[in-house]
Enzyme design. Structure first.
Site, PDB file in Angstrom:
ATOM      1  N   ASN A 104      30.897  10.683  28.063  1.00 12.58           N
ATOM      2  CA  ASN A 104      30.747   9.402  28.748  1.00 12.58           C
ATOM      3  C   ASN A 104      32.126   9.022  29.267  1.00 12.58           C
ATOM      4  O   ASN A 104      32.979   8.594  28.492  1.00 12.58           O
ATOM      5  CB  ASN A 104      30.207   8.351  27.768  1.00 12.58           C
ATOM      6  CG  ASN A 104      30.145   6.962  28.390  1.00 12.58           C
ATOM      7  OD1 ASN A 104      30.367   6.798  29.596  1.00 12.58           O
ATOM      8  ND2 ASN A 104      29.849   5.958  27.579  1.00 12.58           N
ATOM      9  N   TRP A 105      32.306   9.195  30.562  1.00 13.55           N
ATOM     10  CA  TRP A 105      33.631   8.923  31.142  1.00 13.55           C
ATOM     11  C   TRP A 105      33.937   7.431  31.182  1.00 13.55           C
ATOM     12  O   TRP A 105      35.067   7.036  31.412  1.00 13.55           O
ATOM     13  CB  TRP A 105      33.704   9.484  32.567  1.00 13.55           C
ATOM     14  CG  TRP A 105      33.755  10.974  32.656  1.00 13.55           C
ATOM     15  CD1 TRP A 105      33.671  11.876  31.634  1.00 13.55           C
ATOM     16  CD2 TRP A 105      33.905  11.754  33.863  1.00 13.55           C
ATOM     17  NE1 TRP A 105      33.762  13.157  32.122  1.00 13.55           N
ATOM     18  CE2 TRP A 105      33.902  13.108  33.484  1.00 13.55           C
ATOM     19  CE3 TRP A 105      34.030  11.426  35.205  1.00 13.55           C
ATOM     20  CZ2 TRP A 105      34.027  14.142  34.423  1.00 13.55           C
ATOM     21  CZ3 TRP A 105      34.144  12.444  36.138  1.00 13.55           C
ATOM     22  CH2 TRP A 105      34.150  13.793  35.744  1.00 13.55           C
ATOM     23  N   GLU A 112      25.676   4.911  17.926  1.00 14.62           N
ATOM     24  CA  GLU A 112      27.083   4.613  18.163  1.00 14.62           C
ATOM     25  C   GLU A 112      27.474   3.331  17.435  1.00 14.62           C
ATOM     26  O   GLU A 112      27.283   2.226  17.971  1.00 14.62           O
ATOM     27  CB  GLU A 112      27.340   4.439  19.667  1.00 14.62           C
ATOM     28  CG  GLU A 112      27.050   5.659  20.495  1.00 14.62           C
ATOM     29  CD  GLU A 112      27.933   5.717  21.750  1.00 14.62           C
ATOM     30  OE1 GLU A 112      28.508   6.774  21.990  1.00 14.62           O
ATOM     31  OE2 GLU A 112      28.060   4.691  22.450  1.00 14.62           O
ATOM     32  N   GLY A 144      36.076   3.950  20.398  1.00 15.68           N
ATOM     33  CA  GLY A 144      37.416   3.762  20.947  1.00 15.68           C
ATOM     34  C   GLY A 144      38.439   3.261  19.953  1.00 15.68           C
ATOM     35  O   GLY A 144      39.529   2.827  20.332  1.00 15.68           O
ATOM     36  N   GLY A 160      33.356   9.715  24.215  1.00 11.40           N
ATOM     37  CA  GLY A 160      34.078   8.898  25.196  1.00 11.40           C
ATOM     38  C   GLY A 160      35.437   9.491  25.503  1.00 11.40           C
ATOM     39  O   GLY A 160      35.560  10.456  26.256  1.00 11.40           O
ATOM     40  N   GLY A 161      36.456   8.939  24.891  1.00 13.87           N
ATOM     41  CA  GLY A 161      37.842   9.319  25.177  1.00 13.87           C
ATOM     42  C   GLY A 161      38.098  10.822  25.215  1.00 13.87           C
ATOM     43  O   GLY A 161      38.755  11.325  26.136  1.00 13.87           O
TER      44      GLY A 161
HETATM   45  P1  13P Z   1      34.896   7.046  22.074  1.00 18.97           P
HETATM   46  O1  13P Z   1      34.557   8.498  21.880  1.00 18.97           O
HETATM   47  O2  13P Z   1      36.032   6.842  23.040  1.00 18.97           O
HETATM   48  O3  13P Z   1      35.055   6.322  20.788  1.00 18.97           O
HETATM   49  O4  13P Z   1      33.632   6.379  22.817  1.00 18.97           O
HETATM   50  C1  13P Z   1      32.376   6.608  22.297  1.00 18.97           C
HETATM   51  C2  13P Z   1      31.376   6.096  23.255  1.00 18.97           C
HETATM   52  O5  13P Z   1      31.255   4.903  23.460  1.00 18.97           O
HETATM   53  C3  13P Z   1      30.565   7.067  23.975  1.00 18.97           C
HETATM   54  O6  13P Z   1      29.530   6.465  24.669  1.00 18.97           O
END
Ligand code: 13P
Length: 247
Positions: free
Chosen positions: A10-11, A166, A172, A231-232
């Site tokens: 997920n960018w 999640e 994040g 995400g990251g």
């Molecule tokens: P992170 O991997 O940056 O914690 O984000 C997770 C996320 O929200 C994926 O949708």
């Protein structure tokens, strides 16, 4: 039957034409014939670019949201059929950032999942509790309520969705749920889905929240964790490829 895992990046609101080009090429090249399904969920303006970059590779394309409406006077919205025209296979719905910053209610998320399914797009339905909810002992109640709305609106099509657990406190923050904490919630979501469909084993339940190259293998080894929503770490090809390798 063991189903293939799904690793979806997920960018969020990141990227530009030049960095997307480098990132997608590196992922497609590095993943080769990956043992799992791999997708990147990109900002809408870049769908066409990434659709072209991924042509001829195993990498699949996803969007980060979809309208509940089919068409019409809904300024700024993007319909599922529009996404479909750009080769979109998955659409994230109900991400906690949309619930939190855009006021998306459970019923809206459920309608978005329905709109995606109607266009032949697999919704990745996100559920998860905040830190305050976890500390108040409400994790189960919250994720079940979020999931119930989607089950209610989608009937027998529910076996076609992907779920992503999640925990909001892990997104994040670098604070990952332990494999045991994640497995516990995945198991209860699986049980809830089982009561709704005989095809529960088809449904992938992904974990998301600070998943990275270091913790992916332990999370993905849990019996009810069928992949990751990343995400990251999906913005760096090396990290994302290590997670793909772990799956
Ligand atoms: P992170 O991997 O940056 O914690 O984000 C997770 C996320 O929200 C994926 O949708």
């Amino acid at each position: 039957m063991t189903k293939k895992k799904l690793i979806a990046g997920n960018w969020k609101m990141n990227g530009n034409l030049a960095s997307n080009d480098a990132l997608v090429r590196a992922i497609a090249k590095g993943m080769g014939d990956a043992a799992c399904h791999v997708a990147v969920c990109v900002p809408a303006p870049y769908l066409a670019q990434v659709q072209m970059l991924r042509a001829g590779t195993q990498l699949e394309l996803g969007a980060q949201d979809v309208s509940t409406h089919e068409q019409g006077a809904y300024t700024g919205e993007i319909s599922a059929s529009m996404l479909k025209e750009f080769g979109v296979r998955y659409a994230i719905v109900g991400h906690s950032e949309r619930r939190q910053y855009h006021g998306e209610a459970d019923a809206t998320v459920a309608e978005k999942a329905k709109a995606a399914l109607a266009a032949g797009i697999t919704p990745i339905v996100c559920v998860g509790e905040t830190l305050a909810e976890r500390e108040a002992g409400k994790t189960e109640e919250v994720v079940k309520r979020q999931m119930a709305a989607v089950i209610h609106a989608n009937g027998h099509c529910i076996s076609e969705i992907v779920v992503a657990y999640e925990p909001v406190w892990a997104i994040g923050t670098g604070r990952t749920a332990t494999p045991e904490q994640a497995q516990q919630v995945h198991a209860l979501l699986r049980a809830q889905l089982k009561a709704a469909t005989a095809q529960v084993e088809r449904i992938r339940i992904l974990y998301g929240g600070s998943m990275n190259a270091g913790n992916a293998a332990a999370l993905l080894a849990q019996p009810d964790i069928d992949g990751g929503l990343v995400g990251g770490a999906s913005l760096k090809a090396v990290d994302f490829l290590q997670i793909i390798a772990a799956a």
